[in-house]
Motif scaffolding. Structure first.
Motif, mmCIF file in Angstrom:
data_model
loop_
_atom_site.group_PDB
_atom_site.id
_atom_site.type_symbol
_atom_site.label_atom_id
_atom_site.label_comp_id
_atom_site.label_asym_id
_atom_site.label_seq_id
_atom_site.Cartn_x
_atom_site.Cartn_y
_atom_site.Cartn_z
ATOM 1 N N LEU A 21 -21.872 1.137 -3.588
ATOM 2 C CA LEU A 21 -22.414 0.952 -4.932
ATOM 3 C C LEU A 21 -22.139 2.174 -5.800
ATOM 4 O O LEU A 21 -21.849 2.049 -6.992
ATOM 5 N N GLY A 22 -22.224 3.357 -5.209
ATOM 6 C CA GLY A 22 -21.902 4.578 -5.946
ATOM 7 C C GLY A 22 -20.446 4.614 -6.369
ATOM 8 O O GLY A 22 -20.119 5.020 -7.495
ATOM 9 N N GLN A 25 -19.962 2.250 -9.273
ATOM 10 C CA GLN A 25 -20.491 2.839 -10.502
ATOM 11 C C GLN A 25 -19.527 3.894 -11.052
ATOM 12 O O GLN A 25 -19.284 3.953 -12.251
ATOM 13 N N ARG A 28 -16.482 2.098 -12.550
ATOM 14 C CA ARG A 28 -16.836 1.454 -13.825
ATOM 15 C C ARG A 28 -16.989 2.483 -14.932
ATOM 16 O O ARG A 28 -16.666 2.218 -16.087
ATOM 17 N N SER A 29 -17.515 3.668 -14.592
ATOM 18 C CA SER A 29 -17.654 4.725 -15.593
ATOM 19 C C SER A 29 -16.294 5.222 -16.051
ATOM 20 O O SER A 29 -16.095 5.515 -17.229
ATOM 21 N N ASP A 36 -22.939 -5.929 -16.664
ATOM 22 C CA ASP A 36 -23.858 -5.115 -17.453
ATOM 23 C C ASP A 36 -25.112 -4.793 -16.662
ATOM 24 O O ASP A 36 -25.729 -3.764 -16.856
ATOM 25 N N PRO A 38 -27.247 -3.671 -13.416
ATOM 26 C CA PRO A 38 -26.964 -2.810 -12.265
ATOM 27 C C PRO A 38 -26.814 -3.605 -10.969
ATOM 28 O O PRO A 38 -27.473 -4.615 -10.765
ATOM 29 N N GLU A 39 -25.942 -3.148 -10.093
ATOM 30 C CA GLU A 39 -25.680 -3.798 -8.805
ATOM 31 C C GLU A 39 -26.911 -3.828 -7.915
ATOM 32 O O GLU A 39 -27.026 -4.663 -7.048
ATOM 33 N N THR A 40 -27.814 -2.873 -8.086
ATOM 34 C CA THR A 40 -28.945 -2.749 -7.175
ATOM 35 C C THR A 40 -29.979 -3.858 -7.353
ATOM 36 O O THR A 40 -30.822 -4.034 -6.498
#
Length: 61
Positions: A21-22, A25, A28-29, A36, A38-40
């Motif tokens: 997930l990190g 992120q 995507r950044s 849009d 968050p994956e969490t």
């Protein structure tokens, strides 16, 4: 994720998921796009597998 095979095999599932997930992120950044939300946030996800689910995944009769 940039891990060696040894690091990945010694890691538990939760550590691998957090690293994944990190990495998403980070990408995507850098490159943009993706969801849009968050994956969490996965309310329908079950945290722990039951014995029956394990048997079904691995074909244990």
């Amino acid at each position: 994720m940039g891990w060696s095979e040894e690091q990945a095999l010694k890691s538990d599932v939760n550590a691998i998921e957090i690293a994944y997930l990190g990495r998403l992120q980070m990408l995507r950044s850098i490159f943009g796009g993706g969801e849009d939300e968050p994956e969490t946030k996965k309310p329908d996800r079950q945290a722990i597998s039951t014995g029956a689910q394990f048997d079904a995944m691995f074909g244990v009769a």
